[in-house]
Design a protein around this motif. Structure first.
Motif, mmCIF file in Angstrom:
data_model
loop_
_atom_site.group_PDB
_atom_site.id
_atom_site.type_symbol
_atom_site.label_atom_id
_atom_site.label_comp_id
_atom_site.label_asym_id
_atom_site.label_seq_id
_atom_site.Cartn_x
_atom_site.Cartn_y
_atom_site.Cartn_z
ATOM 1 N N GLN A 14 0.882 -1.166 0.005
ATOM 2 C CA GLN A 14 0.009 -0.011 0.101
ATOM 3 C C GLN A 14 0.799 1.387 -0.038
ATOM 4 O O GLN A 14 0.484 2.317 -0.575
ATOM 5 N N ALA A 33 -5.137 6.824 -2.463
ATOM 6 C CA ALA A 33 -4.146 5.723 -2.375
ATOM 7 C C ALA A 33 -3.580 6.199 -0.675
ATOM 8 O O ALA A 33 -3.234 4.989 -0.245
ATOM 9 N N ASP A 69 -5.723 4.587 1.879
ATOM 10 C CA ASP A 69 -5.511 3.365 1.946
ATOM 11 C C ASP A 69 -4.266 2.864 2.872
ATOM 12 O O ASP A 69 -4.165 1.775 3.823
ATOM 13 N N VAL A 70 -3.219 3.899 3.088
ATOM 14 C CA VAL A 70 -2.243 3.744 3.952
ATOM 15 C C VAL A 70 -2.799 4.021 5.314
ATOM 16 O O VAL A 70 -2.112 3.133 6.345
#
Length: 947
Positions: A285, A808, A811-812
């Protein structure tokens, strides 16, 4: 759901079932003398909801009909709950209104029951909380008694958890979606064969005298568990959940409660390690988010933004060690080598479920809300009523996700009223009924301790006290998990694809190992799920299990998770054995050495009459200097761990001196924050604003102003932080400073800001107007913040980052973790609204603070460089804040607090509240939110053993 009228038929059935019970007689042996205790009634602890987690068939039916609970199943919940509303009036004289006395022994007037499950052990249960005090005349008797007593209190929980750790919940308790989710999560984390479980036992047993002793202790413990299983089954006082899951017939007593084996303890240890004792593993990720930033900004600027977001070694982050020393570990080198970045859009998760049939093919309806976690019977047949207990699954949704919780406050004697150190500390293990932890006192040859252990691993006390010292832990999460990208191949030399199940390892194409579970379930096995089955399969490389597949420069690769504790789940047993041995723990240095024998990532804290200490444990692998552990790594010997042996997964490990450690620092605080300068966190939360700030401020400022602490005032510091909204205390002032650059002319907007300012001036707390009111002080301001934060974060960052990079990065790490759940960017988008208590660990709190302060023109160490909000223009960023604030004010309460199985939509207090998730048939009352450990000790030793 309304309660059904009581039925004569049901009550008669309950009475009939109760008449079949054969309760073991209490022994008349005298109560053993207490062990030496140097705490002198100044040690206290609490563990909600209560010690007893077992209920017979009759007790379960009575609970469903009448709401009654077995004795000691909820008698610590009231004390625990009361602290949120009563901590300001707490004194040392009133500590026992909120905590139990944690002295050794049992007062004569507090003895509830004394009995001997074996001639070399006596168990005394106290009336106050039903805690077992176990006295062995032999060491084997002591650990046998621990197994027997834990099975008395938590047998079904232990049984269910060993199934979960093996990935075999559905055959045991049916195919409800929550059962499938949990077995898949745990099996993917620790996919062991039975042979590998046994190998771990053999490996520990070979570690000298302590290893041999540990094996004997564990075997005696298992013997104690199995002795209770046999007696309880024969005597018909086994947990009623075995009836609910169809394993035992309540009338004929036919059926099976499977005995425990040593390998079950390895499974439970791996489960605890996966849940609380790991760090790292999010490298794929990270790589996707990093690439998205490079695509958006170019490599140089993209890397600057990534580094600020990642907060790997943030200079603004508070550290538990603050004495000027640095402990470098896990930080990326300036010019890393071997970094693997997957091709954009190529990454997919590794398939885990194969060959589904029946209900296994039916997707769970995520939008449906069950009527209640605590269903009432819909039939006059008590057995059929119990069958419905687990319609929605044996385990709550979301259980099994890695947790980073717990906190600790330790003040040296130089800053206390008595001159002796004071500690308030404990682990946050979530709120379950029964609780995952169990309380006990162990006294026998080479063992003298009292405290908490995970049920099923309680042959030693894991967190608690000895005769003149106490200890506790918090999850540390330093990075000891790496992701290696292995190139896929075909053994016959044909072109590889992303579906290929062989890989290049040191120049040879070798097949992956496949570890499987064949799971099938039948209808009416504890739920109404139709029959179904599937095969779980984990593909393993020499580095570890495959988590993702994709391509790199067009070549197919698999991403494999290398965890330093893989195949070593029980190695920590040696350290815990030492914690319990008064001959081993004679000083803070001795405690640190014992903590070093624990390979899970924990922050350990120690206190005695004169000293305090801290040590960060973990199997910290020695990496090659060129490796960046936060990114996927090329599977090449040049980038493998130093001295790594793939056969037994051993490597070179950081020596004792390189682990963050300290003795007698002025104070220690930790709320899963940074351990020490130079030590990288495994994720992006250990930055400029972290919930540990709430503890650090309250302790540091008092000491800096010459103040001192006693037990009551240190509890108050913890409790005040535990009801405070981190966003209000640490970020809202910066937001208001930017807004206040110009007058606000809109009356409606000024009204909203006035609410927020009043809440901030009153401490930014989430507390009831009065205990039991179920309404918050400053309720409107709190609702406004809850709705504003996700809108604010999106408005501040998405325009500059672009949607692909912004998503993105979420998602981390999610943007928020409010008590009522967390939202990733839209009001009402709650994922995992689990009433878990623990809040404000994960979220873009430091990222928002850094960016807003940069917009204000301040120098921000470790910042984004050019500010992102409003393109760096203060006027434009200010407008973003105001626009999103006004949008938040229009969000209905029903969207901010959307409701669930326990709470109506719009019920703010209930959305935050602590709900004990059932892993069994006994439900608990909902109580007010507190952000504090589940098990907590308050400790001050006025004396110690002769030395």
């Amino acid at each position: 759901m309304p309660r059904r009228p009581r039925s004569t038929a049901v009550l008669a059935a309950v009475a009939a079932a109760a008449s079949l019970l054969v309760v073991p007689p209490a022994a008349a042996d005298p109560v053993p003398a207490p062990a030496p205790d140097h705490c002198r009634e100044q040690c206290h602890h609490v563990l909600p909801p209560g010690q007893n987690g077992s209920a017979t068939f009759a007790e379960l039916v009575a609970h469903m009909l009448l709401g009654t609970r077995p004795p000691h199943s909820d008698d610590q919940l009231g004390r625990y709950d009361a602290l949120a509303g009563g901590y300001r009036e707490l004194t040392t004289a009133t500590i026992e209104e909120f905590f139990l006395d944690n002295s050794f022994g049992v007062r004569p007037d507090d003895v509830e029951r004394t009995y001997q499950p074996r001639e070399d052990v006596t168990i005394v249960r106290d009336k106050t909380a039903g805690i077992p005090h176990i006295y062995g005349t032999t060491r084997s008797g002591t650990t046998f008694g621990a197994g027997y007593a834990t099975a008395e209190d938590k047998l079904f929980l232990m049984d269910a958890m060993r199934r979960a750790g093996r990935g075999e919940v559905t055959p045991f308790a049916g195919g409800a979606p929550a059962n499938r989710e949990l077995e898949q999560r745990f099996f993917a984390a620790s996919p062991y064969t039975e042979e590998e479980l046994q190998q771990q036992i053999d490996a520990v047993a070979s570690r000298g005298e302590r290893g041999r002793q540990a094996l004997e202790d564990a075997q005696s413990y298992v013997d104690g568990i199995n002795a209770y299983i046999e007696q309880a089954h024969r005597g018909r006082y086994f947990p009623g959940e075995y009836v609910a899951t169809g394993h035992v017939d309540p009338i004929t007593n036919e059926g099976t409660i499977e005995p425990f084996e040593l390998t079950d303890l390895v499974v439970l240890a791996s489960l605890v390690g996966a849940q609380f004792g790991g760090g790292g593993g999010g490298e794929v990720q990270n790589a996707i988010a990093r690439m998205s930033l490079h695509e958006r900004f170019g490599p140089e600027r993209g890397e600057q933004v990534w580094a600020a977001f990642r907060a790997e070694d943030d200079p603004e982050a508070i550290s538990t060690i603050h004495d000027g020393r640095s402990f470098p570990y896990g930080v990326a080198p300036e010019h890393p080598e071997g970094v693997v970045l997957p091709d954009p859009g190529s990454v997919v998760e590794q398939q885990l479920v194969f060959d589904p049939t029946g209900s296994a093919t039916e997707p769970a309806d995520q939008s449906a809300q069950p009527e209640s976690r605590n269903p009432r019977p819909a039939t006059d047949d008590p057995v059929e009523s119990l069958r419905g207990l687990f319609d929605d699954g044996l385990f709550p949704e979301g259980m099994g996700e890695p947790r980073g919780m717990s906190n600790a406050l330790v003040v040296s004697g130089a800053h206390t009223e008595s001159g002796h150190p004071v500690a308030v500390f404990g682990p946050q293990t979530g709120y379950f009924s029964p609780q995952l932890l169990t309380l006990q006192e162990l006294q026998g040859p080479g063992i003298s301790s009292k405290g908490a252990s995970f049920a099923g691993l309680s042959f030693y006390t894991l967190l608690g006290r000895g005769q003149d010292y106490a200890w506790s832990a918090t999850t540390a999460s330093q990075d000891m998990i790496d992701t290696y990208a292995v190139e896929l191949c075909e053994p016959d030399g044909s072109p590889a694809t992303v579906e290929s199940n062989a890989y290049l390892f040191r120049g040879e194409c070798v097949p992956m190992q496949v570890v499987e579970r064949e799971n099938a379930w039948e209808p009416n096995l504890g739920d109404d799920t139709p029959a179904g089955s599937y095969r779980l399969a984990v593909f393993r490389t020499s580095y570890g299990p495959v988590t993702h597949r994709g391509t790199v420069d067009g070549k197919p690769v698999a991403f494999a998770l290398a965890r330093s504790t893989f195949l070593h789940e029980v190695d920590s047993i040696i350290g815990f054995q030492e914690f319990n041995d008064p001959a081993a723990i004679t000083s803070p240095e001795a405690f640190q050495r014992a903590a070093h024998d624990i390979n899970f990532t924990f922050n350990w804290f120690y206190v005695d009459a004169d000293h305090t200490a801290y040590f960060n444990s973990g199997a910290n692998v020695v990496r090659k200097p060129v490796v960046d552990p936060s990114m996927p790594i090329a599977a090449d010997p040049a980038y493998e761990w130093q001295d790594w042996d793939p056969v037994d997964n051993t490597a070179a490990y950081a020596p004792f001196e390189e682990h963050p450690n300290s003795i007698d620092q002025d104070y220690y605080v930790n709320w899963n924050n940074k351990q020490a300068p130079g030590t990288a966190g495994d994720r992006a939360e250990k930055g400029a604003v972290q919930r540990g700030d709430l503890l650090d401020t309250r302790v540091r400022e008092r000491i800096e102003h010459g103040g001192t602490f006693d037990r009551a005032s240190l509890v108050q510091a913890m409790a005040d932080a535990g009801v405070t909204d981190l966003r209000a205390e640490r970020v809202l002032p910066d937001l208001l400073r930017l807004i206040d650059r110009e007058p606000v002319t809109d009356p409606r907007t000024e009204e909203l800001l006035t609410r927020l300012r009043a809440w901030l001036a009153d401490g930014g707390r989430r507390v009831e107007t009065e205990p039991g009111s179920h309404r918050y002080e400053h309720a409107e301001a709190i609702a406004l913040m809850d709705a504003w934060w996700p809108l604010l974060v999106r408005g501040e960052f998405e325009p500059a980052l672009g949607t692909p990079a912004y998503e993105a990065l979420t998602d981390v790490m999610q943007v928020n973790e409010s008590p009522s759940g967390w939202q990733n960017g839209e009001p009402g988008l709650h994922v995992g609204q689990g009433h878990q208590g623990s809040a404000f660990q994960f979220g873009w709190f430091g990222q928002v603070s850094k960016d807003v302060r940069a917009v204000l023109g301040e120098e921000v160490p470790g910042g984004f460089g050019a500010p992102l909000c409003g393109g760096g223009d203060p006027t434009a960023c200010r407008q973003v804040l105001l626009d999103t604030l006004r949008q938040a004010a229009e969000v209905p309460l029903e969207e901010t607090y959307p409701g669930d199985a326990d709470c109506a939509a719009g019920d703010q207090w209930c959305a935050d509240a602590l709900v004990h998730s059932k892993i069994g048939g006994i439900a608990q009352d909902t109580v007010s939110w507190q952000n504090r450990p589940t098990y907590q000790q308050v400790v001050e030793f006025p004396a110690h053993r002769p030395r």
